[in-house]
Design a protein around this motif. Structure first.
Motif, PDB file in Angstrom:
ATOM      1  N   ARG A  47      22.668  38.663  28.854  1.00 28.86           N
ATOM      2  CA  ARG A  47      23.493  37.600  28.268  1.00 28.86           C
ATOM      3  C   ARG A  47      22.596  36.518  27.676  1.00 28.86           C
ATOM      4  O   ARG A  47      21.612  36.111  28.274  1.00 28.86           O
ATOM      5  CB  ARG A  47      24.380  36.993  29.346  1.00 28.86           C
ATOM      6  N   GLY A  48      22.949  36.087  26.488  1.00 30.93           N
ATOM      7  CA  GLY A  48      22.211  35.002  25.860  1.00 30.93           C
ATOM      8  C   GLY A  48      20.970  35.452  25.108  1.00 30.93           C
ATOM      9  O   GLY A  48      20.181  34.600  24.690  1.00 30.93           O
ATOM     10  N   MET A  49      20.764  36.759  24.924  1.00 25.63           N
ATOM     11  CA  MET A  49      19.595  37.215  24.155  1.00 25.63           C
ATOM     12  C   MET A  49      19.767  36.796  22.702  1.00 25.63           C
ATOM     13  O   MET A  49      20.841  36.944  22.126  1.00 25.63           O
ATOM     14  CB  MET A  49      19.434  38.734  24.233  1.00 25.63           C
ATOM     15  N   VAL A  50      18.707  36.309  22.109  1.00 22.55           N
ATOM     16  CA  VAL A  50      18.758  35.832  20.729  1.00 22.55           C
ATOM     17  C   VAL A  50      18.872  37.009  19.765  1.00 22.55           C
ATOM     18  O   VAL A  50      19.714  37.003  18.869  1.00 22.55           O
ATOM     19  CB  VAL A  50      17.498  34.991  20.407  1.00 22.55           C
ATOM     20  N   ASP A  51      18.058  38.018  19.936  1.00 25.81           N
ATOM     21  CA  ASP A  51      18.071  39.185  19.051  1.00 25.81           C
ATOM     22  C   ASP A  51      18.253  40.451  19.899  1.00 25.81           C
ATOM     23  O   ASP A  51      17.299  41.162  20.182  1.00 25.81           O
ATOM     24  CB  ASP A  51      16.758  39.239  18.260  1.00 25.81           C
ATOM     25  N   PRO A  52      19.509  40.749  20.315  1.00 24.81           N
ATOM     26  CA  PRO A  52      19.714  41.898  21.201  1.00 24.81           C
ATOM     27  C   PRO A  52      19.466  43.219  20.477  1.00 24.81           C
ATOM     28  O   PRO A  52      19.873  43.388  19.326  1.00 24.81           O
ATOM     29  CB  PRO A  52      21.173  41.767  21.622  1.00 24.81           C
ATOM     30  N   PRO A  53      18.796  44.155  21.128  1.00 23.98           N
ATOM     31  CA  PRO A  53      18.555  45.457  20.520  1.00 23.98           C
ATOM     32  C   PRO A  53      19.824  46.310  20.507  1.00 23.98           C
ATOM     33  O   PRO A  53      20.744  46.094  21.296  1.00 23.98           O
ATOM     34  CB  PRO A  53      17.487  46.076  21.425  1.00 23.98           C
ATOM     35  N   ALA A  54      19.864  47.255  19.601  1.00 21.14           N
ATOM     36  CA  ALA A  54      21.013  48.163  19.514  1.00 21.14           C
ATOM     37  C   ALA A  54      20.997  49.116  20.703  1.00 21.14           C
ATOM     38  O   ALA A  54      19.933  49.487  21.204  1.00 21.14           O
ATOM     39  CB  ALA A  54      20.947  48.952  18.217  1.00 21.14           C
ATOM     40  N   TRP A  55      22.180  49.523  21.165  1.00 27.66           N
ATOM     41  CA  TRP A  55      22.287  50.453  22.284  1.00 27.66           C
ATOM     42  C   TRP A  55      23.596  51.205  22.186  1.00 27.66           C
ATOM     43  O   TRP A  55      24.535  50.781  21.529  1.00 27.66           O
ATOM     44  CB  TRP A  55      22.150  49.728  23.611  1.00 27.66           C
ATOM     45  N   ASP A  56      23.666  52.356  22.825  1.00 25.91           N
ATOM     46  CA  ASP A  56      24.847  53.210  22.797  1.00 25.91           C
ATOM     47  C   ASP A  56      25.586  53.078  24.128  1.00 25.91           C
ATOM     48  O   ASP A  56      25.122  53.565  25.155  1.00 25.91           O
ATOM     49  CB  ASP A  56      24.425  54.664  22.566  1.00 25.91           C
ATOM     50  N   PRO A  57      26.751  52.428  24.147  1.00 25.38           N
ATOM     51  CA  PRO A  57      27.468  52.231  25.402  1.00 25.38           C
ATOM     52  C   PRO A  57      27.948  53.541  26.036  1.00 25.38           C
ATOM     53  O   PRO A  57      28.039  53.644  27.257  1.00 25.38           O
ATOM     54  CB  PRO A  57      28.655  51.352  25.030  1.00 25.38           C
ATOM     55  N   VAL A  58      28.247  54.552  25.230  1.00 31.26           N
ATOM     56  CA  VAL A  58      28.711  55.839  25.766  1.00 31.26           C
ATOM     57  C   VAL A  58      27.578  56.526  26.523  1.00 31.26           C
ATOM     58  O   VAL A  58      27.772  57.032  27.639  1.00 31.26           O
ATOM     59  CB  VAL A  58      29.251  56.745  24.629  1.00 31.26           C
ATOM     60  N   LEU A  59      26.410  56.542  25.938  1.00 34.48           N
ATOM     61  CA  LEU A  59      25.255  57.145  26.605  1.00 34.48           C
ATOM     62  C   LEU A  59      24.899  56.368  27.869  1.00 34.48           C
ATOM     63  O   LEU A  59      24.589  56.962  28.906  1.00 34.48           O
ATOM     64  CB  LEU A  59      24.051  57.178  25.663  1.00 34.48           C
ATOM     65  N   TYR A  60      25.000  55.062  27.813  1.00 34.12           N
ATOM     66  CA  TYR A  60      24.706  54.241  28.981  1.00 34.12           C
ATOM     67  C   TYR A  60      25.722  54.511  30.099  1.00 34.12           C
ATOM     68  O   TYR A  60      25.370  54.523  31.269  1.00 34.12           O
ATOM     69  CB  TYR A  60      24.714  52.763  28.598  1.00 34.12           C
ATOM     70  N   ALA A  61      26.970  54.752  29.741  1.00 34.15           N
ATOM     71  CA  ALA A  61      28.008  55.016  30.740  1.00 34.15           C
ATOM     72  C   ALA A  61      27.746  56.326  31.477  1.00 34.15           C
ATOM     73  O   ALA A  61      28.083  56.464  32.653  1.00 34.15           O
ATOM     74  CB  ALA A  61      29.374  55.041  30.081  1.00 34.15           C
ATOM     75  N   ARG A  62      27.139  57.308  30.818  1.00 34.81           N
ATOM     76  CA  ARG A  62      26.829  58.590  31.472  1.00 34.81           C
ATOM     77  C   ARG A  62      25.796  58.420  32.575  1.00 34.81           C
ATOM     78  O   ARG A  62      25.712  59.222  33.491  1.00 34.81           O
ATOM     79  CB  ARG A  62      26.328  59.593  30.446  1.00 34.81           C
ATOM     80  N   ARG A  63      25.008  57.384  32.485  1.00 29.69           N
ATOM     81  CA  ARG A  63      23.994  57.091  33.492  1.00 29.69           C
ATOM     82  C   ARG A  63      24.638  56.894  34.866  1.00 29.69           C
ATOM     83  O   ARG A  63      24.052  57.213  35.895  1.00 29.69           O
ATOM     84  CB  ARG A  63      23.240  55.828  33.061  1.00 29.69           C
ATOM     85  N   HIS A  64      25.865  56.420  34.866  1.00 32.03           N
ATOM     86  CA  HIS A  64      26.584  56.161  36.114  1.00 32.03           C
ATOM     87  C   HIS A  64      26.761  57.447  36.932  1.00 32.03           C
ATOM     88  O   HIS A  64      26.676  57.431  38.154  1.00 32.03           O
ATOM     89  CB  HIS A  64      27.932  55.527  35.797  1.00 32.03           C
ATOM     90  N   ARG A  65      26.984  58.558  36.280  1.00 30.85           N
ATOM     91  CA  ARG A  65      27.137  59.841  36.981  1.00 30.85           C
ATOM     92  C   ARG A  65      25.860  60.221  37.727  1.00 30.85           C
ATOM     93  O   ARG A  65      25.902  60.712  38.845  1.00 30.85           O
ATOM     94  CB  ARG A  65      27.495  60.949  36.009  1.00 30.85           C
TER      95      ARG A  65
END
Length: 112
Positions: A47-65
């Motif tokens: 939160r509050g990052m000035v220049d946030p990098p791009a990321w894939d929320p779907v791929l990140y959600a698979r990490r939960h498994r």
């Protein structure tokens, strides 16, 4: 100490093209190390990052498994406490535990 200082050494040599990490591992040097290996990092920005990098929320959600699988493996005290004397017997039990988890998941998750 933070795990961050060891992340680059642990991940070096592992063939991967995408990496999904926790927010604690969003440092620029770590991202640069993964980029040098040819990996794309998919980590939600802090939160509050000035220049946030791009990321894939779907791929990140698979990490939960994957995290859930490790949590289930840790339910077996023999794995968590490394009670086996040899690596071979420990790995054998880890495979047996993974099979048991898979059978439970398949048994209760299957709908005819």
């Amino acid at each position: 100490h933070s795990d961050l200082r060891y992340a680059t050494a642990l991940a070096s040599g592992i063939p991967a093209c995408d990496v999904a990490l926790d927010r604690g591992y969003i440092s620029a040097p770590l991202r640069a190390a993964f980029a040098a290996e040819g990996c794309t990092v998919h980590t939600p920005p802090k939160r509050g990052m000035v220049d946030p990098p791009a990321w894939d929320p779907v791929l990140y959600a698979r990490r939960h498994r994957v995290e859930n699988l490790f949590s289930r493996l840790k339910d077996f005290a023999r794995i968590t406490l490394r009670r086996d004397k040899t690596r071979r017997s420990w790995m054998g039990f880890a495979h047996l535990a993974a099979t048991m988890i898979n059978l439970r998941t398949t048994e209760f998750g299957h709908r005819p």
